[in-house]
Write an enzyme that holds these catalytic residues in place. Structure first.
Site, short mmCIF file in Angstrom:
data_model
loop_
_atom_site.label_atom_id
_atom_site.label_comp_id
_atom_site.label_asym_id
_atom_site.label_seq_id
_atom_site.Cartn_x
_atom_site.Cartn_y
_atom_site.Cartn_z
CB ILE A 1 29.48 30.00 28.70
CG1 ILE A 1 30.74 29.25 29.17
CG2 ILE A 1 29.83 31.32 28.03
CD1 ILE A 1 31.64 28.82 28.01
CB CYS A 2 31.71 31.72 32.36
SG CYS A 2 32.97 32.23 33.55
#
Length: 208
Positions: A107-108
């Site tokens: 994620i991210c």
């Protein structure tokens, strides 16, 4: 048995894995016949990691200790320190896990690290908006596979942007298959909307 490893590093974005950690640890909404989950927190060293929120977390084991097969699930949360060389080992393990048909969930900012490894060049994925990966990874070749969505699952790769942690968690839980379909939909809709009808629907699934 599913082996779930959650990677910790200094400045870990603790909110991105908050829902996931809570549900995997408490097992409060697991269906009765759910496959057993072995949950371990791992890191590049045995030193305590301090999250972005200031929480001090001591890992259970090192990235070197990951047992790799098709039931391995590696969770990689965002952080400001992914450029540190100490994270190279877990990124190498990510390649091995995908090659073994295990699951990698990023994620991210971790998507940048995966893009540098070429892991986003041939599977559908997302990140922090169109152009983000090109900005930080000139060698990135996965533009045609980019999906403008908060979170995306393609086979054994599950990615999300900075605002996609709830959907990312839902996709991971689907992969693990530890909630019933009704419980997962009620859980996701309740935390997404806050509507009481979904809360009561979720409570009805307890212990089923």
């Amino acid at each position: 048995m599913r082996k779930v490893y959650i990677y910790l590093l200094n400045t870990t974005a603790d909110w991105e894995i908050g829902h996931l950690c809570a549900e995997l640890n408490s097992r409060r909404f697991f269906k009765k016949d759910a496959e057993e989950i072995s949950l371990k927190y791992i890191s590049a060293s045995k030193e305590t990691a301090r999250t972005m929120g200031g929480l001090a977390v001591t890992p259970d084991c090192l990235a070197d200790d990951i047992s790799i097969d098709e039931k391995t699930v590696l969770i990689l949360p965002g952080a400001d320190t992914w450029n540190d060389e100490s994270n190279n080992k877990v990124l190498e393990k990510s390649v091995e896990i995908l090659n073994a048909n295990g699951t990698v969930c990023a994620i991210c900012g971790v998507t940048v690290a995966l893009a540098k490894k070429g892991l986003l060049d041939h599977q559908h994925h997302t990140s922090n908006g169109k152009g983000f990966l090109e900005m930080f990874v000139p060698e990135y070749k996965g533009t045609e596979f980019y999906v403008d969505s908060p979170a995306v699952a393609d086979k054994n790769l599950i990615t999300a942007g900075a605002t996609g942690s709830l959907l990312w968690t839902k996709l991971i839980m689907e992969r693990l298959n530890v909630f019933s379909e009704k419980a997962l939909e009620a859980w996701y809709n309740y935390f997404k909307t806050g509507r009481a009808e979904y809360f009561f629907a979720l409570m009805q699934q307890l212990g089923r």
